[in-house]
Motif scaffolding. Structure first.
Motif, PDB file in Angstrom:
ATOM      1  N   LYS A  46     -66.389  29.509  16.268  1.00  0.00           N
ATOM      2  CA  LYS A  46     -65.702  28.725  17.421  1.00  0.00           C
ATOM      3  C   LYS A  46     -66.505  27.319  17.376  1.00  0.00           C
ATOM      4  O   LYS A  46     -65.910  26.058  17.601  1.00  0.00           O
ATOM      5  CB  LYS A  46     -65.575  29.301  18.761  1.00  0.00           C
ATOM      6  N   THR A  47     -67.838  27.326  17.676  1.00  0.00           N
ATOM      7  CA  THR A  47     -68.614  26.180  17.972  1.00  0.00           C
ATOM      8  C   THR A  47     -68.532  25.265  16.590  1.00  0.00           C
ATOM      9  O   THR A  47     -68.147  24.025  16.725  1.00  0.00           O
ATOM     10  CB  THR A  47     -70.361  26.694  17.885  1.00  0.00           C
ATOM     11  N   LYS A  48     -68.776  25.881  15.216  1.00  0.00           N
ATOM     12  CA  LYS A  48     -68.420  25.092  14.045  1.00  0.00           C
ATOM     13  C   LYS A  48     -66.881  24.597  14.049  1.00  0.00           C
ATOM     14  O   LYS A  48     -66.916  23.290  13.784  1.00  0.00           O
ATOM     15  CB  LYS A  48     -68.909  25.779  12.819  1.00  0.00           C
ATOM     16  N   LEU A  49     -65.991  25.186  14.349  1.00  0.00           N
ATOM     17  CA  LEU A  49     -64.711  24.561  14.446  1.00  0.00           C
ATOM     18  C   LEU A  49     -64.405  23.598  15.248  1.00  0.00           C
ATOM     19  O   LEU A  49     -63.826  22.630  15.127  1.00  0.00           O
ATOM     20  CB  LEU A  49     -63.542  25.793  14.723  1.00  0.00           C
ATOM     21  N   SER A  50     -64.998  23.510  16.511  1.00  0.00           N
ATOM     22  CA  SER A  50     -64.742  22.606  17.670  1.00  0.00           C
ATOM     23  C   SER A  50     -65.668  21.417  17.378  1.00  0.00           C
ATOM     24  O   SER A  50     -65.109  20.337  17.373  1.00  0.00           O
ATOM     25  CB  SER A  50     -65.480  22.956  18.826  1.00  0.00           C
ATOM     26  N   THR A  51     -66.777  21.455  16.659  1.00  0.00           N
ATOM     27  CA  THR A  51     -67.595  20.323  16.053  1.00  0.00           C
ATOM     28  C   THR A  51     -67.159  19.561  15.071  1.00  0.00           C
ATOM     29  O   THR A  51     -66.783  18.370  15.085  1.00  0.00           O
ATOM     30  CB  THR A  51     -69.005  20.859  15.762  1.00  0.00           C
ATOM     31  N   THR A  52     -66.257  20.267  14.007  1.00  0.00           N
ATOM     32  CA  THR A  52     -65.448  19.793  13.066  1.00  0.00           C
ATOM     33  C   THR A  52     -64.321  18.972  13.500  1.00  0.00           C
ATOM     34  O   THR A  52     -64.092  17.730  13.037  1.00  0.00           O
ATOM     35  CB  THR A  52     -65.050  20.486  11.837  1.00  0.00           C
ATOM     36  N   GLU A  53     -63.651  19.524  14.493  1.00  0.00           N
ATOM     37  CA  GLU A  53     -62.464  18.943  15.005  1.00  0.00           C
ATOM     38  C   GLU A  53     -62.927  17.718  15.797  1.00  0.00           C
ATOM     39  O   GLU A  53     -62.084  16.628  15.503  1.00  0.00           O
ATOM     40  CB  GLU A  53     -61.857  19.934  16.103  1.00  0.00           C
ATOM     41  N   GLU A  54     -64.077  17.560  16.475  1.00  0.00           N
ATOM     42  CA  GLU A  54     -64.479  16.476  17.023  1.00  0.00           C
ATOM     43  C   GLU A  54     -64.919  15.274  16.043  1.00  0.00           C
ATOM     44  O   GLU A  54     -64.589  14.359  16.225  1.00  0.00           O
ATOM     45  CB  GLU A  54     -65.831  16.649  18.069  1.00  0.00           C
ATOM     46  N   ASP A  55     -65.489  15.700  15.168  1.00  0.00           N
ATOM     47  CA  ASP A  55     -65.907  14.945  14.018  1.00  0.00           C
ATOM     48  C   ASP A  55     -64.883  14.392  13.335  1.00  0.00           C
ATOM     49  O   ASP A  55     -64.733  12.948  13.085  1.00  0.00           O
ATOM     50  CB  ASP A  55     -66.580  15.586  13.084  1.00  0.00           C
ATOM     51  N   VAL A  56     -63.680  15.098  12.940  1.00  0.00           N
ATOM     52  CA  VAL A  56     -62.619  14.520  12.572  1.00  0.00           C
ATOM     53  C   VAL A  56     -61.901  13.560  13.282  1.00  0.00           C
ATOM     54  O   VAL A  56     -61.410  12.287  13.108  1.00  0.00           O
ATOM     55  CB  VAL A  56     -61.692  15.638  11.883  1.00  0.00           C
ATOM     56  N   SER A  57     -61.924  14.116  14.532  1.00  0.00           N
ATOM     57  CA  SER A  57     -60.966  12.946  15.500  1.00  0.00           C
ATOM     58  C   SER A  57     -61.851  11.548  15.509  1.00  0.00           C
ATOM     59  O   SER A  57     -61.145  10.546  15.579  1.00  0.00           O
ATOM     60  CB  SER A  57     -61.057  13.515  16.948  1.00  0.00           C
ATOM     61  N   LYS A  58     -63.099  11.801  15.605  1.00  0.00           N
ATOM     62  CA  LYS A  58     -63.890  10.373  15.690  1.00  0.00           C
ATOM     63  C   LYS A  58     -63.670   9.610  14.364  1.00  0.00           C
ATOM     64  O   LYS A  58     -63.346   8.459  14.467  1.00  0.00           O
ATOM     65  CB  LYS A  58     -65.418  10.718  15.704  1.00  0.00           C
ATOM     66  N   ILE A  59     -63.592  10.226  13.309  1.00  0.00           N
ATOM     67  CA  ILE A  59     -63.532   9.601  11.960  1.00  0.00           C
ATOM     68  C   ILE A  59     -61.804   9.039  11.959  1.00  0.00           C
ATOM     69  O   ILE A  59     -61.928   7.627  11.464  1.00  0.00           O
ATOM     70  CB  ILE A  59     -63.520  10.333  10.886  1.00  0.00           C
ATOM     71  N   LEU A  60     -60.899   9.647  12.374  1.00  0.00           N
ATOM     72  CA  LEU A  60     -59.448   9.101  12.652  1.00  0.00           C
ATOM     73  C   LEU A  60     -59.407   8.007  13.408  1.00  0.00           C
ATOM     74  O   LEU A  60     -58.940   6.926  12.986  1.00  0.00           O
ATOM     75  CB  LEU A  60     -58.780  10.147  12.884  1.00  0.00           C
ATOM     76  N   LYS A  61     -60.336   8.074  14.571  1.00  0.00           N
ATOM     77  CA  LYS A  61     -60.374   7.124  15.460  1.00  0.00           C
ATOM     78  C   LYS A  61     -60.652   5.866  14.931  1.00  0.00           C
ATOM     79  O   LYS A  61     -60.192   4.356  14.996  1.00  0.00           O
ATOM     80  CB  LYS A  61     -60.704   7.265  16.907  1.00  0.00           C
ATOM     81  N   GLU A  62     -61.850   5.696  14.189  1.00  0.00           N
ATOM     82  CA  GLU A  62     -62.716   4.768  13.456  1.00  0.00           C
ATOM     83  C   GLU A  62     -61.826   4.022  12.654  1.00  0.00           C
ATOM     84  O   GLU A  62     -61.817   2.847  12.303  1.00  0.00           O
ATOM     85  CB  GLU A  62     -63.967   5.266  12.909  1.00  0.00           C
ATOM     86  N   LEU A  63     -61.057   4.733  11.754  1.00  0.00           N
ATOM     87  CA  LEU A  63     -60.260   4.400  10.800  1.00  0.00           C
ATOM     88  C   LEU A  63     -59.077   3.490  11.428  1.00  0.00           C
ATOM     89  O   LEU A  63     -58.591   2.578  11.080  1.00  0.00           O
ATOM     90  CB  LEU A  63     -59.401   5.267   9.931  1.00  0.00           C
ATOM     91  N   GLU A  64     -58.423   4.006  12.555  1.00  0.00           N
ATOM     92  CA  GLU A  64     -57.222   3.457  13.303  1.00  0.00           C
ATOM     93  C   GLU A  64     -57.808   2.111  13.860  1.00  0.00           C
ATOM     94  O   GLU A  64     -57.039   1.163  13.969  1.00  0.00           O
ATOM     95  CB  GLU A  64     -56.855   4.158  14.589  1.00  0.00           C
ATOM     96  N   SER A  65     -59.280   2.171  14.322  1.00  0.00           N
ATOM     97  CA  SER A  65     -59.453   0.645  14.844  1.00  0.00           C
ATOM     98  C   SER A  65     -59.854  -0.401  13.660  1.00  0.00           C
ATOM     99  O   SER A  65     -59.796  -1.224  14.137  1.00  0.00           O
ATOM    100  CB  SER A  65     -60.708   1.105  15.765  1.00  0.00           C
ATOM    101  N   GLU A  66     -60.080   0.119  12.417  1.00  0.00           N
ATOM    102  CA  GLU A  66     -60.087  -1.014  11.408  1.00  0.00           C
ATOM    103  C   GLU A  66     -58.841  -1.564  10.966  1.00  0.00           C
ATOM    104  O   GLU A  66     -58.948  -2.382  10.345  1.00  0.00           O
ATOM    105  CB  GLU A  66     -60.941  -0.001  10.435  1.00  0.00           C
ATOM    106  N   GLU A  67     -57.827  -0.920  11.430  1.00  0.00           N
ATOM    107  CA  GLU A  67     -56.405  -1.382  10.737  1.00  0.00           C
ATOM    108  C   GLU A  67     -56.062  -2.634  11.250  1.00  0.00           C
ATOM    109  O   GLU A  67     -56.600  -3.099  12.675  1.00  0.00           O
ATOM    110  CB  GLU A  67     -55.327  -0.317  10.847  1.00  0.00           C
TER     111      GLU A  67
END
Length: 67
Positions: A46-67
């Motif tokens: 559960k911890t690893k899934l949660s951490t991965t989800e947070e990391d992916v969300s952060k990356i997606l937000k960074e990609l959105e802000s670069e557009e």
């Protein structure tokens, strides 16, 4: 959680424990230890899934802000 174990390793061990319980291969004496180990493995997953989800969300937000 001090144990360093990958999600895949934790998940596979958890599946093994569940299989042993379902097949009745665990003695009553060992059952408590196996259930405690399973609870730890679930927490690791559960911890690893949660951490991965947070990391992916952060990356997606960074990609959105670069557009």
């Amino acid at each position: 959680m001090s144990e360093k174990i990958s999600y895949t390793e934790a998940f596979e061990e958890l599946q093994l424990i569940v299989s042993e319980i379902e097949q009745g291969e665990i003695s009553v004496d060992d059952l408590s230890d196996k259930v405690k180990r399973a609870a730890l493995l679930i927490k690791i997953c559960k911890t690893k899934l949660s951490t991965t989800e947070e990391d992916v969300s952060k990356i997606l937000k960074e990609l959105e802000s670069e557009e």
